[in-house]
Design an enzyme around this catalytic site. Sequence first.
Site, PDB file in Angstrom:
ATOM      1  N   ASP A   1      33.533  44.173  28.354  1.00  0.00           N
ATOM      2  CA  ASP A   1      34.617  44.056  29.312  1.00  0.00           C
ATOM      3  C   ASP A   1      34.684  45.382  30.072  1.00  0.00           C
ATOM      4  O   ASP A   1      34.892  46.441  29.475  1.00  0.00           O
ATOM      5  CB  ASP A   1      35.915  43.797  28.533  1.00  0.00           C
ATOM      6  CG  ASP A   1      37.112  43.648  29.451  1.00  0.00           C
ATOM      7  OD1 ASP A   1      36.993  43.919  30.656  1.00  0.00           O
ATOM      8  OD2 ASP A   1      38.180  43.261  28.937  1.00  0.00           O
TER       9      ASP A   1
ATOM     10  N   ASP B   1      32.297  45.882  42.290  1.00  0.00           N
ATOM     11  CA  ASP B   1      32.508  44.687  43.118  1.00  0.00           C
ATOM     12  C   ASP B   1      33.475  43.833  42.312  1.00  0.00           C
ATOM     13  O   ASP B   1      33.069  43.021  41.480  1.00  0.00           O
ATOM     14  CB  ASP B   1      31.168  43.975  43.356  1.00  0.00           C
ATOM     15  CG  ASP B   1      31.332  42.761  44.237  1.00  0.00           C
ATOM     16  OD1 ASP B   1      31.992  42.870  45.283  1.00  0.00           O
ATOM     17  OD2 ASP B   1      30.814  41.683  43.880  1.00  0.00           O
TER      18      ASP B   1
ATOM     19  N   CYS C   1      35.488  40.159  47.846  1.00  0.00           N
ATOM     20  CA  CYS C   1      35.350  39.149  48.902  1.00  0.00           C
ATOM     21  C   CYS C   1      36.719  38.498  49.115  1.00  0.00           C
ATOM     22  O   CYS C   1      36.815  37.318  49.410  1.00  0.00           O
ATOM     23  CB  CYS C   1      34.271  38.127  48.560  1.00  0.00           C
ATOM     24  SG  CYS C   1      34.556  37.240  47.038  1.00  0.00           S
TER      25      CYS C   1
END
Lengths: 181, 314
Positions: free
Chosen positions: B175, B192, B245
Amino acid sequence: MKKTPEFLSYNHPIVQLANQAILDITGGVPIEQILPDSAFIELGRPTMLYSISVELKEIIESLSSSFRPENAGLCLGTRRKTRFDLSLESLPIINYYTRRFIVVDKKGEQEFLYGHNLEKKRIIKEFNVIKHSRCIVRNVNGEAIGIGILENSSESSQLRNIQDLGYYLRKENMGLRKMKD
Amino acid sequence: MVNLLEKAQKLGYRLKLVERWISFWGEEFTEALLKANEQGVTRAIRVNTLRTSNTTLREQLEKKEFYLEKSKFVPNGLLIYNEPLPLGATTEYLLGYYTIQGIASQLPALVLEPHQHEKVLDMTAAPGGKATQIAAIMKNRGILICLDWSPRRLRALQFNMGRLNVQNQVILRMDAKKVEQIGIKFDKILLDAPCTGSGIIYKDFSRKKSRSEQDIQQMSKIQKILLRGGLNVLKKGGRLVYSTCSLEPEENEEVIAAVYSQGEVRMEKLDLGGTPGLINYKDKELDEKISYCQRFFPHTTKTEGFFICSLRKV
């Protein structure tokens, strides 16, 4: 607590098993020539043998034992009881050195990538190929598309598909697609 | 506004989401965004320079009647205008000569600018588009550590690493929130971050409705934890590139502002062809330097909606 992976040298029996597979498929090019200055480790399930650089070895050594890598460096393949199965990932580098290969035509390339065996007529050239031994299968551009065995069936000789790059696609279709990046 | 909301409802959007966008960017901008989401953006690939060259791949694909155009944003990005075969089923794809990757998604690794002798971390690496690009820029030298937690996503990552010939990588299942446990300091880090994905609605219409305001806030919290963790394992003078995104400022500028205000990082000004980061929205006014980030929208850059920020640890 996870166990820190053991690093293997060229003369370790498992690496020697991989070396034998490489010698057989290349027609005598040893692992030290293909992968100089490497260390080796076994990782993952099923267990695969990886070739790693000195830098990667040092970084893996510096990780606490609770972090066993899933993957590292270049995957060479899988150890079986008495033989070593080379991975698809190792094909380009082996192809660069090999003296033993078969070239197939365009149609043969497509059929081979679908996982099929090929009829003799799809073979354009053979270089130092020994019947019933593994060899690299190339397309007309000289790119390695898989591993095959040239053998005689009852009616005619054929190129048996041992593994091919189409596996990537078949594996993707088993559920690895449609992932956001 | 009523007209636009009616239109959005017909298109299947959660109205709160569109109302937010109107409050950030106005009606005209939002209308163009909705339209672009319906039209989609041109598919793109990234040439894998670990396996082939731009010229060779172009020639090979053009022989197969693909019609390609070079992207103006990234050096190895090709836009696909004619696709006679599925992109994921060509011999060149199987040989690892390219990967299917949106143009904006190719920017973070370029901004990161990893060098061959560096230790680089990709905190959320699977399925591996950006990690394999980092390896290509590093020419398979140095060290690239990739993290992900999900076994399914890790399988995809391993598969792509193999197909694309990445050899300088170590993949760890962990994690990323616990990244400090690795005990290594990095020269460069890519985060990201997981996000609500409102920038890729054009390819996943379920996101028109599936994410609520609460999801955005929840995601923002996770992103701040990840960014904090990343900065803690970044060397002094090292660079961290943050991207998502998502179009939502709570997942982007606000996450950056939270660490910037602590004085530990310097914002690096980006000029990638996008638009500057959002600093005035709702009742918020962020530091002017936050505008150094870059945003991409489907209707302005014809790419996926994207956010990128580059931070230098001082």
